[in-house]
Design a protein around this motif. Structure first.
Motif, PDB file in Angstrom:
ATOM      1  N   HIS A  97       0.829  -1.212   0.000  1.00 30.94           N
ATOM      2  CA  HIS A  97       0.000   0.000   0.000  1.00 30.94           C
ATOM      3  C   HIS A  97       0.865   1.264   0.000  1.00 30.94           C
ATOM      4  N   ASN A  98       2.046   1.155  -0.623  1.00 32.06           N
ATOM      5  CA  ASN A  98       2.949   2.300  -0.806  1.00 32.06           C
ATOM      6  C   ASN A  98       3.367   2.943   0.505  1.00 32.06           C
ATOM      7  N   GLY A  99       3.621   2.131   1.507  1.00 30.02           N
ATOM      8  CA  GLY A  99       4.053   2.647   2.795  1.00 30.02           C
ATOM      9  C   GLY A  99       5.431   3.283   2.743  1.00 30.02           C
ATOM     10  N   VAL A 100       5.615   4.258   3.611  1.00 30.75           N
ATOM     11  CA  VAL A 100       6.900   4.936   3.760  1.00 30.75           C
ATOM     12  C   VAL A 100       7.704   4.269   4.877  1.00 30.75           C
ATOM     13  N   PHE A 101       7.004   3.908   5.966  1.00 30.17           N
ATOM     14  CA  PHE A 101       7.668   3.240   7.077  1.00 30.17           C
ATOM     15  C   PHE A 101       6.646   2.518   7.940  1.00 30.17           C
ATOM     16  N   VAL A 102       7.180   1.617   8.790  1.00 28.83           N
ATOM     17  CA  VAL A 102       6.417   0.966   9.846  1.00 28.83           C
ATOM     18  C   VAL A 102       7.197   1.201  11.130  1.00 28.83           C
ATOM     19  N   SER A 103       6.491   1.587  12.195  1.00 31.68           N
ATOM     20  CA  SER A 103       7.144   1.911  13.459  1.00 31.68           C
ATOM     21  C   SER A 103       6.421   1.211  14.604  1.00 31.68           C
ATOM     22  N   LEU A 104       7.135   1.058  15.720  1.00 28.25           N
ATOM     23  CA  LEU A 104       6.551   0.425  16.904  1.00 28.25           C
ATOM     24  C   LEU A 104       7.324   0.832  18.142  1.00 28.25           C
ATOM     25  N   GLU A 105       6.724   0.571  19.301  1.00 27.67           N
ATOM     26  CA  GLU A 105       7.424   0.724  20.570  1.00 27.67           C
ATOM     27  C   GLU A 105       7.607  -0.662  21.155  1.00 27.67           C
ATOM     28  N   VAL A 106       8.724  -0.848  21.868  1.00 27.26           N
ATOM     29  CA  VAL A 106       9.002  -2.122  22.531  1.00 27.26           C
ATOM     30  C   VAL A 106       9.696  -1.826  23.857  1.00 27.26           C
ATOM     31  N   ARG A 107       9.364  -2.612  24.878  1.00 26.86           N
ATOM     32  CA  ARG A 107      10.048  -2.459  26.165  1.00 26.86           C
ATOM     33  C   ARG A 107      11.538  -2.651  25.953  1.00 26.86           C
ATOM     34  N   GLU A 108      12.341  -1.776  26.570  1.00 31.16           N
ATOM     35  CA  GLU A 108      13.784  -1.877  26.383  1.00 31.16           C
ATOM     36  C   GLU A 108      14.350  -3.197  26.923  1.00 31.16           C
ATOM     37  N   SER A 109      13.640  -3.865  27.816  1.00 31.56           N
ATOM     38  CA  SER A 109      14.101  -5.143  28.362  1.00 31.56           C
ATOM     39  C   SER A 109      13.657  -6.352  27.533  1.00 31.56           C
ATOM     40  N   ASN A 110      12.863  -6.147  26.504  1.00 33.82           N
ATOM     41  CA  ASN A 110      12.323  -7.253  25.726  1.00 33.82           C
ATOM     42  C   ASN A 110      13.319  -7.671  24.636  1.00 33.82           C
ATOM     43  N   ALA A 111      14.396  -8.308  25.076  1.00 31.96           N
ATOM     44  CA  ALA A 111      15.477  -8.685  24.169  1.00 31.96           C
ATOM     45  C   ALA A 111      15.022  -9.590  23.020  1.00 31.96           C
ATOM     46  N   PRO A 112      14.162 -10.602  23.256  1.00 34.91           N
ATOM     47  CA  PRO A 112      13.740 -11.433  22.122  1.00 34.91           C
ATOM     48  C   PRO A 112      13.006 -10.631  21.046  1.00 34.91           C
ATOM     49  N   ALA A 113      12.126  -9.726  21.463  1.00 37.89           N
ATOM     50  CA  ALA A 113      11.394  -8.912  20.478  1.00 37.89           C
ATOM     51  C   ALA A 113      12.342  -7.970  19.743  1.00 37.89           C
ATOM     52  N   ILE A 114      13.253  -7.353  20.478  1.00 34.85           N
ATOM     53  CA  ILE A 114      14.212  -6.441  19.840  1.00 34.85           C
ATOM     54  C   ILE A 114      15.067  -7.197  18.829  1.00 34.85           C
ATOM     55  N   ALA A 115      15.486  -8.414  19.166  1.00 37.94           N
ATOM     56  CA  ALA A 115      16.273  -9.226  18.229  1.00 37.94           C
ATOM     57  C   ALA A 115      15.468  -9.527  16.963  1.00 37.94           C
ATOM     58  N   LEU A 116      14.191  -9.853  17.125  1.00 38.23           N
ATOM     59  CA  LEU A 116      13.331 -10.116  15.969  1.00 38.23           C
ATOM     60  C   LEU A 116      13.224  -8.881  15.085  1.00 38.23           C
ATOM     61  N   TYR A 117      12.922  -7.747  15.694  1.00 39.68           N
ATOM     62  CA  TYR A 117      12.740  -6.524  14.909  1.00 39.68           C
ATOM     63  C   TYR A 117      14.038  -6.122  14.216  1.00 39.68           C
ATOM     64  N   THR A 118      15.164  -6.300  14.887  1.00 38.86           N
ATOM     65  CA  THR A 118      16.460  -5.984  14.280  1.00 38.86           C
ATOM     66  C   THR A 118      16.704  -6.892  13.075  1.00 38.86           C
ATOM     67  N   LYS A 119      16.375  -8.167  13.214  1.00 33.85           N
ATOM     68  CA  LYS A 119      16.530  -9.124  12.101  1.00 33.85           C
ATOM     69  C   LYS A 119      15.680  -8.695  10.901  1.00 33.85           C
ATOM     70  N   LEU A 120      14.557  -8.035  11.170  1.00 31.02           N
ATOM     71  CA  LEU A 120      13.660  -7.566  10.105  1.00 31.02           C
ATOM     72  C   LEU A 120      13.995  -6.140   9.654  1.00 31.02           C
ATOM     73  N   ASN A 121      15.172  -5.667  10.041  1.00 30.32           N
ATOM     74  CA  ASN A 121      15.713  -4.364   9.604  1.00 30.32           C
ATOM     75  C   ASN A 121      15.019  -3.148  10.213  1.00 30.32           C
ATOM     76  N   PHE A 122      14.453  -3.304  11.397  1.00 29.78           N
ATOM     77  CA  PHE A 122      13.996  -2.135  12.142  1.00 29.78           C
ATOM     78  C   PHE A 122      15.229  -1.508  12.790  1.00 29.78           C
ATOM     79  N   GLN A 123      15.213  -0.190  12.916  1.00 29.54           N
ATOM     80  CA  GLN A 123      16.316   0.514  13.565  1.00 29.54           C
ATOM     81  C   GLN A 123      15.761   1.386  14.675  1.00 29.54           C
ATOM     82  N   GLU A 124      16.547   1.523  15.743  1.00 33.30           N
ATOM     83  CA  GLU A 124      16.127   2.380  16.847  1.00 33.30           C
ATOM     84  C   GLU A 124      16.142   3.832  16.390  1.00 33.30           C
ATOM     85  N   THR A 125      14.999   4.499  16.557  1.00 32.32           N
ATOM     86  CA  THR A 125      14.887   5.900  16.135  1.00 32.32           C
ATOM     87  C   THR A 125      14.513   6.826  17.284  1.00 32.32           C
TER      88      THR A 125
END
Length: 148
Positions: A97-125
């Motif tokens: 649908h011609n998206g520019v970006f996808v964003s989310l919030e995650v608990r800083e202690s949620n290491a498994p979720a952060i690892a998943l998002y990093t693997k999917l090329n999310f970057q901390e902004t």
């Protein structure tokens, strides 16, 4: 193991509400989830493992911007690729649908979720200080941008 991701429907609401209860200290209510079924901006998906709801995720998509609200996988089903499949389905929706970006919030202690998002090329902004309660914690803002 047969895993498919489908749009959330009324028949999934009770199971999704039970996932919320199992996964989050401040879960969404059945009525809150049901309201997303009629929202013009909501994109909610349910992962079915052998036909049984095992996880779900949702985002709001407005003007090419996707904001992921929740990703939940039943505790007994974690580490099997369900969360990744759900997030990929939301990313694919945004790209189609011609998206520019996808964003989310995650608990800083949620290491498994952060690892998943990093693997999917999310970057901390960014960071939202004290964003979460029960327990209090900062949120990391992670964003995946699409090249145009």
């Amino acid at each position: 193991m047969n895993l498919i991701v489908v749009p959330m429907a009324e028949k999934h609401i009770k199971a999704v509400e039970e996932m919320e209860q199992a996964c989050f200290p401040t879960p969404w209510t059945e009525d809150g989830l049901r309201a997303e079924l009629t929202s013009d901006t909501a994109v909610f998906r349910v992962a079915l493992l052998d036909g049984v709801p095992a996880g779900y995720g949702g985002m709001h998509f407005v003007c090419g911007e996707g904001y992921i609200d929740n990703i939940a996988v039943l505790p007994a089903m974690r580490r099997c690729g369900i969360g990744k499949t759900i997030v990929e389905s939301l990313i694919n929706f945004a790209e189609r649908h011609n998206g520019v970006f996808v964003s989310l919030e995650v608990r800083e202690s949620n290491a498994p979720a952060i690892a998943l998002y990093t693997k999917l090329n999310f970057q901390e902004t960014g960071r939202r200080r004290g964003f979460y309660t029960k327990p209090p914690e900062d949120a990391l803002i992670l964003t995946k941008s699409f090249s145009k």
